[in-house]
Design an enzyme around this catalytic site. Structure first.
Site, PDB file in Angstrom:
ATOM      1  N   ASP A 151     -13.868  16.515   7.513  1.00  0.00           N
ATOM      2  CA  ASP A 151     -12.821  16.346   6.502  1.00  0.00           C
ATOM      3  C   ASP A 151     -11.496  16.946   6.977  1.00  0.00           C
ATOM      4  O   ASP A 151     -11.427  18.132   7.314  1.00  0.00           O
ATOM      5  CB  ASP A 151     -13.315  17.040   5.217  1.00  0.00           C
ATOM      6  CG  ASP A 151     -12.467  16.713   4.012  1.00  0.00           C
ATOM      7  OD1 ASP A 151     -11.372  16.171   4.181  1.00  0.00           O
ATOM      8  OD2 ASP A 151     -12.923  17.017   2.898  1.00  0.00           O
ATOM      9  N   ASP A 221     -10.291  10.731  -3.201  1.00  0.00           N
ATOM     10  CA  ASP A 221     -11.617  10.966  -3.809  1.00  0.00           C
ATOM     11  C   ASP A 221     -11.903  10.078  -5.018  1.00  0.00           C
ATOM     12  O   ASP A 221     -11.049   9.889  -5.883  1.00  0.00           O
ATOM     13  CB  ASP A 221     -11.719  12.424  -4.288  1.00  0.00           C
ATOM     14  CG  ASP A 221     -11.730  13.404  -3.139  1.00  0.00           C
ATOM     15  OD1 ASP A 221     -11.377  13.015  -2.016  1.00  0.00           O
ATOM     16  OD2 ASP A 221     -12.077  14.570  -3.382  1.00  0.00           O
TER      17      ASP A 221
HETATM   18  C1  GAL Z   1     -12.322  16.575  -0.159  1.00  0.00           C
HETATM   19  C2  GAL Z   1     -13.239  15.394   0.109  1.00  0.00           C
HETATM   20  C3  GAL Z   1     -14.384  15.467  -0.878  1.00  0.00           C
HETATM   21  C4  GAL Z   1     -15.115  16.782  -0.697  1.00  0.00           C
HETATM   22  C5  GAL Z   1     -14.169  17.969  -0.789  1.00  0.00           C
HETATM   23  C6  GAL Z   1     -14.852  19.275  -0.428  1.00  0.00           C
HETATM   24  O1  GAL Z   1     -11.268  16.537   0.740  1.00  0.00           O
HETATM   25  O2  GAL Z   1     -12.527  14.190  -0.024  1.00  0.00           O
HETATM   26  O3  GAL Z   1     -15.254  14.370  -0.710  1.00  0.00           O
HETATM   27  O4  GAL Z   1     -15.747  16.753   0.569  1.00  0.00           O
HETATM   28  O5  GAL Z   1     -13.054  17.783   0.042  1.00  0.00           O
HETATM   29  O6  GAL Z   1     -13.994  20.372  -0.423  1.00  0.00           O
END
Ligand code: GAL
Length: 399
Positions: A151, A221
């Site tokens: 990520d 998301d």
């Molecule tokens: C976001 C991601 C989510 C989740 C989250 C965890 O950036 O898009 O799916 O993984 O971080 O902190």
């Protein structure tokens, strides 16, 4: 030459298999169909513990989800502890024994996924992999990890610091960071599915496969409400051509069973993700599975569309107001076809027609209403359909 060909053929037939050149013995493609499993984030977010993940593994088996194809049990953010003096990352107190957890998950016929990012910190501000890519990849492999979601989050700080205001340079930094972790994963020798999560920035579908991604998020998301699901479906228009076996567009995890989604909304969400050849990562609380939610998640005919071996993602072929028609060709020569009412009112489709020709449906093909589990015979454009708000008609056409 004419005479040589049959002679070569005869020789090839008489050769034992082992004598075939190495290139002819093809390695299996990782994520040849979109990965299926469960991920901790949508329901547990930062609260997830090792026991929650174990319980999820048990429930994936007992609910029949594993046998329907859900095999990856993915731990999202917040498992990470601190690095020791040699830079080795440790788990935090919520995950006291990652190797033991991997062994447990594997003993159930499932696979274990984990989460990190190219920055110094993850989104939830836990330790990430910057400067420790190979060390972390080796650690994952030593635990028996099968899937990594990587990520961007924390890396954005570095992009801003190292190339302030220079978008092109920042984009290159992002690609390099993803390629670097891919190389590290490959070096471990363990097949680890590589999931890029950077919200579709810089049209990742155009380069995600080049940097080794088996899937890449196309949007921000997903949220547990229908407008978010509809927005994501619409954001994927035109992206189908970038997906295929081993490299998939990822419209984010499933919210089926979360929030206040109705049965129609759960079905439209699941059916639309199947049309998009999307990774199917359930994100709900498995301890509260209802027969209705299990039914949506494990519908074999819907999953068969998602997992179709041709790997051709659906494209939108028609739109009129809130009604959209999507279709995708299938490996058996058939067509998966969806007509969706994204609007708030009931819609009668007599006036619109099914637009079967644009959808690639050949005259005489046999139709089956997938959610309704009903054969419809040979239907034509004037087939009468009524769709409630947020409802989809999902049809599999066969030759
Ligand atoms: C976001 C991601 C989510 C989740 C989250 C965890 O950036 O898009 O799916 O993984 O971080 O902190």
């Amino acid at each position: 030459m004419r005479r040589l060909v049959p002679a070569l053929l005869a020789l090839a037939v008489s050769l034992p298999l082992a004598a075939l050149p190495v290139a002819a013995q093809t390695k299996p493609v990782l994520a040849a169909t979109p990965p299926m499993g469960w991920n901790s984030w949508n329901w547990f977010a930062g609260k997830v513990t090792q026991d929650d993940v174990k319980a999820a593994a048990d429930l994936i088996v007992s609910s029949g989800m594993r046998d329907a194809g859900y095999v990856y049990v993915n731990i999202d953010d917040t498992w990470e502890g601190k690095r020791d003096a040699s830079g080795v990352l440790h788990t935090n107190e919520k995950f006291p024994d990652m190797k033991g957890l991997a062994d447990y998950v594997h003993s159930k016929g499932l696979k274990l996924g984990i989460y990190s990012g190219p920055g110094d910190l993850t989104c939830a501000k836990f330790e990430a992999s910057l400067g420790h890519e190979q060390q972390d990849a080796d650690l994952y492999a030593s635990w028996g990890i099968d899937y990594l979601k990587y990520d961007l989050c924390g890396f954005r700080k570095k992009m801003d610091a190292d190339a302030p205001g220079d978008k092109l340079k920042q984009n290159q930094m992002m690609r390099d960071a993803y390629a670097k972790m891919h190389a590290a994963l490959v070096k471990t020798g363990r097949p680890i599915v590589y999931s890029l999560c950077q919200y579709g920035w810089d049209s990742v579908w155009q380069w995600g496969a080049e940097v080794g991604g088996n899937l890449w998020r196309t949007t921000d998301d997903v949220k547990e409400n229908f407008p978010s699901i509809a927005l994501i479906a619409n954001s994927n228009i035109g992206l189908g051509k970038y997906a295929g076996p081993g490299h998939w567009n990822d419209p984010d995890m499933l919210e089926v069973g979360n929030g206040k989604l109705t049965l129609d909304e759960n079905r439209t969400h699941m059916g639309m993700w199947a049309m998009l050849a999307a990774p199917l990562l359930a994100g709900n609380n498995l301890t509260k599975l209802t027969p209705e939610v299990t039914g949506v998640l494990t519908n074999r005919e819907v999953i068969a569309i998602d997992q179709d071996t041709l790997g051709r993602e659906a494209e939108r072929v028609y739109q009129e107001g809130p009604v959209q028609i999507w279709s995708r060709p299938l490996a058996d020569g058939g067509v998966a076809y969806a007509i969706i009412n994204f609007g708030e009112d009931q819609t009668f489709l007599r006036g619109i027609g099914l637009h079967l020709k644009e959808a690639g449906v050949k005259p005489g093909m046999k139709a089956r209403d997938v959610w309704g589990a009903k054969d419809l015979g040979s239907i034509k454009d004037d087939y009468k359909v009524t769709l409630k708000r947020h409802e989809m008609l999902l049809v599999r056409f066969s030759k």
